[in-house]
Design an enzyme around this catalytic site. Structure first.
Site, PDB file in Angstrom:
ATOM      1  N   GLU A 126      26.823 -16.643 -32.921  1.00 22.25           N
ATOM      2  CA  GLU A 126      27.498 -15.348 -32.795  1.00 22.25           C
ATOM      3  C   GLU A 126      26.562 -14.212 -33.214  1.00 22.25           C
ATOM      4  OE1 GLU A 126      30.855 -14.688 -32.110  1.00 22.25           O
ATOM      5  OE2 GLU A 126      31.742 -16.695 -32.156  1.00 22.25           O
ATOM      6  N   HIS A 168      29.043 -17.479 -23.466  1.00 21.17           N
ATOM      7  CA  HIS A 168      30.436 -17.920 -23.402  1.00 21.17           C
ATOM      8  C   HIS A 168      31.033 -17.638 -22.023  1.00 21.17           C
ATOM      9  CE1 HIS A 168      34.523 -18.133 -25.728  1.00 21.17           C
ATOM     10  NE2 HIS A 168      34.426 -19.037 -24.778  1.00 21.17           N
TER      11      HIS A 168
END
Length: 208
Positions: A127, A166
């Site tokens: 992330e 993602h």
């Protein structure tokens, strides 16, 4: 004869000047090579890992937190029975380690990579703090992300083609299962993904 002597003397003078410059250069202090920045790593364990499961570590999925601060992101990723990831990279390059690579975390959701579903079981979730739709990754985030991934790529022999966003694995899921209700997901933008991959490739090429 005098003219030849003058020319010879001038040649000697030039030679001595050049020789002196070379000697001075050899004895001058070398400019120190700038060492790469080593970014701080802070353990920040998440309870949200799959028990009795071992990550196969075949790929990496890049995310952005889409939250205003890293504190909010860490709170969300460590909230019991919530989502999770392996690492969060703040804008200054600080890395928060939520889980080891061998842990299965909950970062990919409905996803397909190379025709295989349930990417949580075989990928690392990385992330980046912020929202890349609104702001690009900082240079510190890129460099720190590369530092985090390089040893993992080496240890598990992960090809660059298995490092994706993602959105990419979500889009693959929707292609494989067009009848399944699944909303599109905006995450790391193509531009920031390209920057990250270029930096990774550059570092890997230095080893060859």
């Amino acid at each position: 004869m005098n003219r030849q002597t003058d020319v010879l003397n001038k040649i000697i003078v030039v030679f001595l000047v050049v020789l002196s410059a070379v000697v001075m250069s050899c004895h001058s202090e070398k400019v120190p090579v700038e060492e790469p920045v080593v970014y701080k790593e802070i353990p920040y364990p998440t309870p949200n890992v799959a028990p009795d499961s071992v990550n196969e570590v075949l790929g990496v999925i890049l995310h952005h937190t889409a939250l205003p601060t890293v504190e909010e992101a860490l709170l969300e990723l460590t909230r019991p029975r919530g989502v999770s990831s392996h690492c969060v990279v703040d804008t200054d390059g600080t890395r928060y380690i939520l889980a080891p690579p061998t842990a299965v975390t909950f970062h990919a959701g409905l996803s397909v990579l190379n025709g295989r579903e349930k990417c949580n079981a075989f990928t690392i979730g990385l992330e980046f703090q912020g929202n890349t739709v609104e702001q690009p990754l900082t240079d510190n985030q890129i460099r720190s992300g590369v530092q985090y991934l390089l040893p993992i790529i080496r240890e598990y022999h992960i090809p660059l083609s298995n490092i994706v966003t993602h959105k990419m694995v979500r889009d693959s899921f929707m292609i494989c299962f067009p009848d399944h209700r699944c909303k599109d997901k905006v995450d790391i933008t193509p531009t920031e993904y390209a920057r990250m991959m270029a930096a990774l490739k550059e570092e890997l090429e230095k080893e060859n």
